[in-house]
Design a protein around this motif. Sequence first.
Motif, PDB file in Angstrom:
ATOM      1  N   GLY A   1     -37.225   0.209 -62.497  1.00 41.04           N
ATOM      2  CA  GLY A   1     -36.275   1.298 -62.305  1.00 41.04           C
ATOM      3  C   GLY A   1     -35.319   1.500 -63.461  1.00 41.04           C
ATOM      4  O   GLY A   1     -34.487   2.408 -63.431  1.00 41.04           O
ATOM      5  N   GLY A   2     -35.392   0.655 -64.478  1.00 41.92           N
ATOM      6  CA  GLY A   2     -34.504   0.743 -65.619  1.00 41.92           C
ATOM      7  C   GLY A   2     -33.818  -0.586 -65.881  1.00 41.92           C
ATOM      8  O   GLY A   2     -34.172  -1.619 -65.293  1.00 41.92           O
ATOM      9  N   ILE A   3     -32.854  -0.574 -66.774  1.00 43.57           N
ATOM     10  CA  ILE A   3     -32.086  -1.779 -67.074  1.00 43.57           C
ATOM     11  C   ILE A   3     -30.940  -1.872 -66.076  1.00 43.57           C
ATOM     12  O   ILE A   3     -30.121  -0.965 -65.970  1.00 43.57           O
ATOM     13  N   ARG A   4     -30.894  -2.972 -65.323  1.00 40.98           N
ATOM     14  CA  ARG A   4     -29.829  -3.189 -64.351  1.00 40.98           C
ATOM     15  C   ARG A   4     -28.926  -4.316 -64.851  1.00 40.98           C
ATOM     16  O   ARG A   4     -29.411  -5.370 -65.283  1.00 40.98           O
ATOM     17  N   VAL A   5     -27.641  -4.088 -64.763  1.00 42.00           N
ATOM     18  CA  VAL A   5     -26.657  -5.046 -65.260  1.00 42.00           C
ATOM     19  C   VAL A   5     -25.619  -5.282 -64.177  1.00 42.00           C
ATOM     20  O   VAL A   5     -25.239  -4.343 -63.454  1.00 42.00           O
TER      21      VAL A   5
ATOM     22  N   HIS B   1     -35.348  -6.190 -59.115  1.00 41.02           N
ATOM     23  CA  HIS B   1     -36.770  -5.980 -59.368  1.00 41.02           C
ATOM     24  C   HIS B   1     -37.447  -5.194 -58.246  1.00 41.02           C
ATOM     25  O   HIS B   1     -38.397  -4.447 -58.487  1.00 41.02           O
ATOM     26  N   ASP B   2     -36.955  -5.352 -57.011  1.00 39.71           N
ATOM     27  CA  ASP B   2     -37.643  -4.767 -55.860  1.00 39.71           C
ATOM     28  C   ASP B   2     -37.225  -3.332 -55.573  1.00 39.71           C
ATOM     29  O   ASP B   2     -38.027  -2.541 -55.057  1.00 39.71           O
ATOM     30  N   GLU B   3     -35.987  -2.974 -55.850  1.00 41.30           N
ATOM     31  CA  GLU B   3     -35.455  -1.668 -55.477  1.00 41.30           C
ATOM     32  C   GLU B   3     -35.615  -0.668 -56.623  1.00 41.30           C
ATOM     33  O   GLU B   3     -35.233  -0.935 -57.754  1.00 41.30           O
ATOM     34  N   SER B   4     -36.163   0.489 -56.292  1.00 44.79           N
ATOM     35  CA  SER B   4     -36.375   1.511 -57.314  1.00 44.79           C
ATOM     36  C   SER B   4     -35.110   2.307 -57.620  1.00 44.79           C
ATOM     37  O   SER B   4     -35.004   2.933 -58.673  1.00 44.79           O
ATOM     38  N   GLU B   5     -34.168   2.330 -56.681  1.00 52.19           N
ATOM     39  CA  GLU B   5     -32.937   3.073 -56.864  1.00 52.19           C
ATOM     40  C   GLU B   5     -31.737   2.127 -56.852  1.00 52.19           C
ATOM     41  O   GLU B   5     -31.748   1.102 -56.157  1.00 52.19           O
ATOM     42  N   LEU B   6     -30.707   2.509 -57.591  1.00 52.09           N
ATOM     43  CA  LEU B   6     -29.510   1.671 -57.669  1.00 52.09           C
ATOM     44  C   LEU B   6     -28.824   1.577 -56.310  1.00 52.09           C
ATOM     45  O   LEU B   6     -28.261   0.534 -55.954  1.00 52.09           O
ATOM     46  N   ALA B   7     -28.895   2.649 -55.520  1.00 50.29           N
ATOM     47  CA  ALA B   7     -28.274   2.613 -54.191  1.00 50.29           C
ATOM     48  C   ALA B   7     -28.945   1.576 -53.306  1.00 50.29           C
ATOM     49  O   ALA B   7     -28.274   0.871 -52.536  1.00 50.29           O
ATOM     50  N   GLY B   8     -30.264   1.462 -53.399  1.00 54.84           N
ATOM     51  CA  GLY B   8     -30.963   0.451 -52.618  1.00 54.84           C
ATOM     52  C   GLY B   8     -30.609  -0.954 -53.054  1.00 54.84           C
ATOM     53  O   GLY B   8     -30.448  -1.866 -52.235  1.00 54.84           O
ATOM     54  N   LEU B   9     -30.470  -1.141 -54.364  1.00 54.53           N
ATOM     55  CA  LEU B   9     -30.068  -2.445 -54.883  1.00 54.53           C
ATOM     56  C   LEU B   9     -28.689  -2.826 -54.359  1.00 54.53           C
ATOM     57  O   LEU B   9     -28.476  -3.947 -53.891  1.00 54.53           O
ATOM     58  N   SER B  10     -27.745  -1.879 -54.441  1.00 57.00           N
ATOM     59  CA  SER B  10     -26.383  -2.203 -54.020  1.00 57.00           C
ATOM     60  C   SER B  10     -26.324  -2.483 -52.523  1.00 57.00           C
ATOM     61  O   SER B  10     -25.573  -3.355 -52.071  1.00 57.00           O
ATOM     62  N   GLY B  11     -27.115  -1.748 -51.730  1.00 55.16           N
ATOM     63  CA  GLY B  11     -27.125  -1.980 -50.292  1.00 55.16           C
ATOM     64  C   GLY B  11     -27.612  -3.376 -49.948  1.00 55.16           C
ATOM     65  O   GLY B  11     -27.024  -4.066 -49.095  1.00 55.16           O
ATOM     66  N   ARG B  12     -28.680  -3.834 -50.605  1.00 52.92           N
ATOM     67  CA  ARG B  12     -29.173  -5.180 -50.354  1.00 52.92           C
ATOM     68  C   ARG B  12     -28.165  -6.226 -50.804  1.00 52.92           C
ATOM     69  O   ARG B  12     -27.975  -7.249 -50.142  1.00 52.92           O
ATOM     70  N   LEU B  13     -27.506  -5.956 -51.920  1.00 51.55           N
ATOM     71  CA  LEU B  13     -26.512  -6.901 -52.418  1.00 51.55           C
ATOM     72  C   LEU B  13     -25.333  -7.003 -51.456  1.00 51.55           C
ATOM     73  O   LEU B  13     -24.837  -8.100 -51.167  1.00 51.55           O
TER      74      LEU B  13
ATOM     75  N   LEU C   1     -29.225   1.765 -66.533  1.00 53.67           N
ATOM     76  CA  LEU C   1     -29.569   2.623 -67.657  1.00 53.67           C
ATOM     77  C   LEU C   1     -31.076   2.855 -67.622  1.00 53.67           C
ATOM     78  O   LEU C   1     -31.862   1.908 -67.619  1.00 53.67           O
ATOM     79  N   ARG C   2     -31.459   4.117 -67.584  1.00 56.02           N
ATOM     80  CA  ARG C   2     -32.874   4.473 -67.550  1.00 56.02           C
ATOM     81  C   ARG C   2     -33.325   4.974 -68.917  1.00 56.02           C
ATOM     82  O   ARG C   2     -32.547   5.583 -69.667  1.00 56.02           O
ATOM     83  N   ASP C   3     -34.602   4.739 -69.208  1.00 53.78           N
ATOM     84  CA  ASP C   3     -35.136   5.156 -70.503  1.00 53.78           C
ATOM     85  C   ASP C   3     -35.334   6.667 -70.588  1.00 53.78           C
ATOM     86  O   ASP C   3     -35.428   7.219 -71.687  1.00 53.78           O
ATOM     87  N   ASP C   4     -35.407   7.354 -69.428  1.00 57.35           N
ATOM     88  CA  ASP C   4     -35.737   8.767 -69.447  1.00 57.35           C
ATOM     89  C   ASP C   4     -34.521   9.679 -69.579  1.00 57.35           C
ATOM     90  O   ASP C   4     -34.653  10.902 -69.539  1.00 57.35           O
ATOM     91  N   ASN C   5     -33.319   9.125 -69.695  1.00 59.75           N
ATOM     92  CA  ASN C   5     -32.154   9.981 -69.919  1.00 59.75           C
ATOM     93  C   ASN C   5     -31.087   9.197 -70.666  1.00 59.75           C
ATOM     94  O   ASN C   5     -31.145   7.975 -70.761  1.00 59.75           O
TER      95      ASN C   5
END
Length: 353
Positions: free
Chosen positions: A162-166, A194-206, A227-231
């Motif tokens: 999904g991009g670079i997550r920090v 690694h598992d969540e395609s969207e940042l919102a899903g990552l934050s919800g699991r966290l 940060l995504r490579d496509d924008n």
Amino acid sequence: MPEGNTRTYQVLAALPYVVMALVAAADVAAGPDVGLLSLVSLGPAFAGLVGSWRRTALIGVLALAVCSLLAVYDGQLGERRGYTALVCVAGVTVAGLAAAVMRGRRDAELASVRSIAEVAQRVLLRPVPRSAGHLRVAVSYTSAVAEARIGGDLYEVVASPGGIRVIIGDVQGKGLEAVETAAHVLGAFREAAHDESELAGLSGRLERAMDRQLQGEKFVTALLVELRDDNEQVTFLNYGHPAPMLVRADGTTHFPEPPQYALPLGLGIHGAGGPEPFCVDFSPGDQILLYTDGVTEARDGAGAFYPLGERTALLKDPDLQGALEALRADLVQHAEGPLHDDAAMLLLRYRDP
């Protein structure tokens, strides 16, 4: 060893010799009637403060020799006062030896504990990738625990589909208990990143993982970055953490604020909503500094906070790690000594193709 500690060690190491020399000079000047022989025992007494037990023993022998010479000079070597002084020096030497042995054992135990703690910290805060996607990354960590790299600040960089997550965060409290909490946060983040395609899903699991682990008794301020490579944009989710510092290619500085701050991680059981994502442009030559409050809350001798926004010139070095180390050195110089809180910094620079 820090410069201040080195100077203190040198003073303590020289103290036994200085004291014995002063006592000898005073005894010679005052004459035999004053009775200063027993004060020679101050030499081996101070010897136990630093160094090995062998050094203490050698100073004790030297003290006995000095006491004997002074007793001969005063004409008291065969008298009761002379014997009393020698026994006093010998007794203090034995006590100093015992203290030196015990101190040596405590120092060895402390070194072992520090070694274990530092290994645990290195396992917890793994080296971040120096290059990820179109990013270059540098990291700096300064612990508030003297002469150790252990504390409650955390960071991680994950290259996911999904991009670079920090993430950068600050755990309530310090020491090993804070490290344990940081381990829970980083474990949950690494898996979800690694598992969540969207940042919102990552934050919800966290959020759910931290609510289960911390149960509202502790909290962690955190800032999630994607940060995504496509924008050429960067997305933030802020859980009560200090705003990032965005440094444009032209040198202008911004501190992007969220539309609404959310409660720190671990306090979700109180029913408050999560943070709102917000985006800012991120183009070649731009830099983002993520940091914990140990940076901005560092004070100088006059009580003034560290002026982070005025130090962006230190980040112009083409060497990213060198730029961050220059900022860290300036922070320590501003604090005029050890920091009172852990200070983590993560510098992200848009890498030219």
